[in-house]
Design an enzyme around this catalytic site. Structure first.
Site, short mmCIF file in Angstrom:
data_model
loop_
_atom_site.label_atom_id
_atom_site.label_comp_id
_atom_site.label_asym_id
_atom_site.label_seq_id
_atom_site.Cartn_x
_atom_site.Cartn_y
_atom_site.Cartn_z
CG HIS A 47 -77.08 16.34 -1.91
ND1 HIS A 47 -77.43 16.07 -3.00
CD2 HIS A 47 -76.82 15.38 -0.95
CE1 HIS A 47 -77.40 14.62 -2.96
NE2 HIS A 47 -77.05 14.20 -1.95
CD GLU A 81 -73.37 11.35 -3.84
OE1 GLU A 81 -73.44 12.38 -3.37
OE2 GLU A 81 -73.43 10.57 -3.28
#
Length: 321
Positions: free
Chosen positions: A38, A107
């Site tokens: 992330h 994402e």
């Protein structure tokens, strides 16, 4: 017997802590480990987002046995496929054959940072397919020139290649992505215990290949405290991946989940110290056809007691599955 994994969740712990945690997971007896990749945490309360590949390199040197895996890396926007191929080959060498490359379409939360916009879902899958083709070609050791719909590669070659190629896993959540995974991947990655995903993966070439799922839990001897922590840090999970892939930042996830109640989280995530509740949650994955399940202990500061409990009570109970 289902394999039980440990999740190094980069959204909830810094790099040194993550390496210490996977060392503890190896000592506790977990069968494998996975690492998120992330640039942002889902919610500000999680508080972290170190560079996963540096963490993986350190983990490869700090551990001896436990397999390592990205869960998952997006090889299309923040990283070019040629860079992902180089990183994965290097990790396989550093870990002496313990690394698997988990890939997904990404994402918006993490990929928007490079300013390229966020493509529609079908375009993201097209990009993922092209990226896998490039990575596979580089893993073969050949010099790669590629001019495709989404990527250009000019005379790329990997100079340090492992003897055993890096297995590639693809994340899937529907028929189209399951077809892609069945055709291109060595293993399936999913986050929900849906038998239909397994059936679709097998139908498109995935028969006999590993199927890896992931399950969040929140261990604490105080169940109320566990529910409070799970709600504070993991209520974003209630959105499902069709929503979670689109929101651009932690503020968006906070807004989207403002009406999620602590009880809603407790109803979907095992909270407390009830071994039986976790066993039943894992059983849902095994009955769907998953061969591996990576557990996520919610709370970066609550890993040590969780690992002690897992070694003492949880893992022995899960071995009976």
């Amino acid at each position: 017997m289902v394999q039980i994994g440990f999740t190094m969740m980069t959204e909830q712990a810094g790099p040194t802590a993550l390496v210490d945690q996977v060392v503890g997971a190896e000592r506790a007896g977990f069968d494998f480990s996975v690492t998120s990749d992330h640039y942002f945490p889902w919610l500000e309360s999680q508080g972290h987002a170190p560079y996963a590949w540096s963490v993986l390199g350190a983990a490869a040197q700090a551990t001896d046995r436990i397999p390592l895996m990205t869960y998952v890396t997006c090889p299309t926007t923040r990283y070019h496929p040629v860079v992902v191929a180089q990183k994965a080959a290097t990790m396989q060498l550093l870990s002496r054959g313990r690394f698997r490359l988990g890939l997904g379409s990404g994402e918006n939360l993490n990929e928007h940072v490079v300013g390229g916009g966020w493509p529609a879902a079908h375009v993201r899958l097209e990009m993922l397919e092209e990226a896998v083709e490039i990575i596979r070609a580089l893993f073969s050791g050949e010099s790669v020139n590629h001019h495709g719909a989404h990527f250009d590669v000019e005379n790329a070659r990997l100079w340090d290649l492992p003897e055993v190629p890096v297995p590639i896993g693809l994340a899937a959540s529907g028929d189209v992505s399951c077809k892609l995974a069945g055709q291109l991947a060595d293993l399936l990655i999913a986050t929900e215990p849906e038998a239909g995903l397994i059936t679709a993966f097998d139908r498109h070439g995935g028969g006999g290949k590993p199927k890896v799922g992931q399950l969040p839990i929140c261990y604490d001897t105080d169940r109320k405290a566990a529910i409070t922590r799970a709600h504070d840090q993991f209520r974003w999970f209630a959105g499902g991946w069709k929503v979670n892939a689109e929101l651009p930042g932690p503020a968006g996830f906070a807004s989207a989940t403002q009406f999620v109640r602590p009880q809603d989280v407790a109803d979907s995530i095992p909270c407390g110290d009830d071994v039986g509740a976790v066993v039943e949650a894992v059983r849902a994955y095994t009955e769907a056809g998953f061969t591996e399940v990576a557990l996520v202990q919610i709370g970066g500061d609550h890993q040590e007691p969780y690992l002690e409990w897992a070694q003492r009570e949880l893992l022995p109970a899960l071995r009976e599955l």
